[in-house]
Design a protein around this motif. Sequence first.
Motif, PDB file in Angstrom:
ATOM      1  N   GLU A  43      -6.245   0.222  -1.905  1.00 37.65           N
ATOM      2  CA  GLU A  43      -6.918  -0.986  -2.361  1.00 37.65           C
ATOM      3  C   GLU A  43      -6.458  -1.382  -3.763  1.00 37.65           C
ATOM      4  OE1 GLU A  43     -11.544  -2.027  -2.735  1.00 37.65           O
ATOM      5  OE2 GLU A  43     -11.013  -0.831  -0.971  1.00 37.65           O
ATOM      6  N   LEU A  59      -4.236   4.826   7.045  1.00 36.38           N
ATOM      7  CA  LEU A  59      -5.436   4.265   6.426  1.00 36.38           C
ATOM      8  C   LEU A  59      -6.624   4.282   7.385  1.00 36.38           C
ATOM      9  CD1 LEU A  59      -3.901   1.250   4.506  1.00 36.38           C
ATOM     10  CD2 LEU A  59      -4.702   3.411   3.559  1.00 36.38           C
ATOM     11  N   ASP A  96     -11.394  14.448   4.627  1.00 36.22           N
ATOM     12  CA  ASP A  96     -12.197  14.480   3.402  1.00 36.22           C
ATOM     13  C   ASP A  96     -11.601  13.588   2.316  1.00 36.22           C
ATOM     14  OD1 ASP A  96     -13.978  16.215   4.551  1.00 36.22           O
ATOM     15  OD2 ASP A  96     -13.076  18.014   3.652  1.00 36.22           O
ATOM     16  N   LEU A  97     -10.289  13.479   2.287  1.00 39.57           N
ATOM     17  CA  LEU A  97      -9.607  12.715   1.240  1.00 39.57           C
ATOM     18  C   LEU A  97      -9.289  11.281   1.641  1.00 39.57           C
ATOM     19  CD1 LEU A  97      -7.120  15.470   0.016  1.00 39.57           C
ATOM     20  CD2 LEU A  97      -9.299  14.798  -0.999  1.00 39.57           C
ATOM     21  N   ILE A  98      -9.717  10.834   2.831  1.00 38.81           N
ATOM     22  CA  ILE A  98      -9.364   9.495   3.306  1.00 38.81           C
ATOM     23  C   ILE A  98      -9.931   8.405   2.407  1.00 38.81           C
ATOM     24  CG2 ILE A  98     -11.296   9.286   4.920  1.00 38.81           C
ATOM     25  CD1 ILE A  98      -7.754   7.963   5.452  1.00 38.81           C
ATOM     26  N   ASP A  99     -11.115   8.631   1.820  1.00 39.45           N
ATOM     27  CA  ASP A  99     -11.693   7.617   0.928  1.00 39.45           C
ATOM     28  C   ASP A  99     -10.820   7.414  -0.307  1.00 39.45           C
ATOM     29  OD1 ASP A  99     -13.837   7.153   2.604  1.00 39.45           O
ATOM     30  OD2 ASP A  99     -15.078   8.700   1.645  1.00 39.45           O
ATOM     31  N   GLU A 100     -10.274   8.497  -0.849  1.00 37.06           N
ATOM     32  CA  GLU A 100      -9.390   8.375  -2.012  1.00 37.06           C
ATOM     33  C   GLU A 100      -8.095   7.659  -1.646  1.00 37.06           C
ATOM     34  OE1 GLU A 100      -8.836  12.191  -3.758  1.00 37.06           O
ATOM     35  OE2 GLU A 100     -10.988  12.550  -3.919  1.00 37.06           O
ATOM     36  N   ARG A 129      -7.744   5.418   0.709  1.00 37.54           N
ATOM     37  CA  ARG A 129      -8.076   3.999   0.902  1.00 37.54           C
ATOM     38  C   ARG A 129      -8.305   3.296  -0.433  1.00 37.54           C
ATOM     39  NH1 ARG A 129     -12.197   4.949   5.926  1.00 37.54           N
ATOM     40  NH2 ARG A 129     -10.598   5.204   7.532  1.00 37.54           N
ATOM     41  N   MET A 130      -8.956   3.983  -1.391  1.00 35.90           N
ATOM     42  CA  MET A 130      -9.167   3.375  -2.704  1.00 35.90           C
ATOM     43  C   MET A 130      -7.837   3.184  -3.430  1.00 35.90           C
ATOM     44  SD  MET A 130     -12.781   5.160  -3.819  1.00 35.90           S
ATOM     45  CE  MET A 130     -12.388   5.160  -5.509  1.00 35.90           C
ATOM     46  N   ASP A 131      -6.930   4.143  -3.291  1.00 35.82           N
ATOM     47  CA  ASP A 131      -5.599   4.015  -3.885  1.00 35.82           C
ATOM     48  C   ASP A 131      -4.858   2.835  -3.267  1.00 35.82           C
ATOM     49  OD1 ASP A 131      -3.324   4.799  -5.450  1.00 35.82           O
ATOM     50  OD2 ASP A 131      -2.456   5.619  -3.599  1.00 35.82           O
ATOM     51  N   THR A 187       0.799  -1.222   0.000  1.00 35.58           N
ATOM     52  CA  THR A 187       0.000   0.000   0.000  1.00 35.58           C
ATOM     53  C   THR A 187       0.829   1.267   0.000  1.00 35.58           C
ATOM     54  OG1 THR A 187      -0.109   0.001   2.410  1.00 35.58           O
ATOM     55  CG2 THR A 187      -1.905  -1.085   1.221  1.00 35.58           C
ATOM     56  N   GLY A 241      -6.502   8.761   8.726  1.00 32.51           N
ATOM     57  CA  GLY A 241      -6.391   9.815   7.735  1.00 32.51           C
ATOM     58  C   GLY A 241      -5.175  10.706   7.856  1.00 32.51           C
TER      59      GLY A 241
END
Length: 106
Positions: A58, A12, A48-52, A54-56, A5, A15
């Motif tokens: 993943e 992760l 706000d950017l934690i989802d991006e 985590r997707m990166d 990762t 954040g």
Amino acid sequence: MRTPTRKTPFKLAYGSEAVIPTEVQMANHRVMKYQDEDNEEQLCLNLDLIDEVRMDAEQRIARYKSLMTRQYDAMVKPRHFNIGDLILKRVTLVTRNLAHGKLGPN
């Protein structure tokens, strides 16, 4: 930091990167550039950017797993068996006769 990762588990989960107490006492870039008023804004932006992030992570994990699968599969030698071929069958402890083998009677 994890290899697949390139992120720490703390980043992760929460954040932001963790600062350990020994880093606070040492003079490094993060401690010297710390500003209290900008810190709250940056924490909100990180959340706000934690989802991006985590997707990166993943996507990186998926690429890492496929790379490991390809490397492992490249080393495997394919074997084809036909009906009637003799093979070495593994004998488990349940089906093994204790009287046979190296310590069995002659």
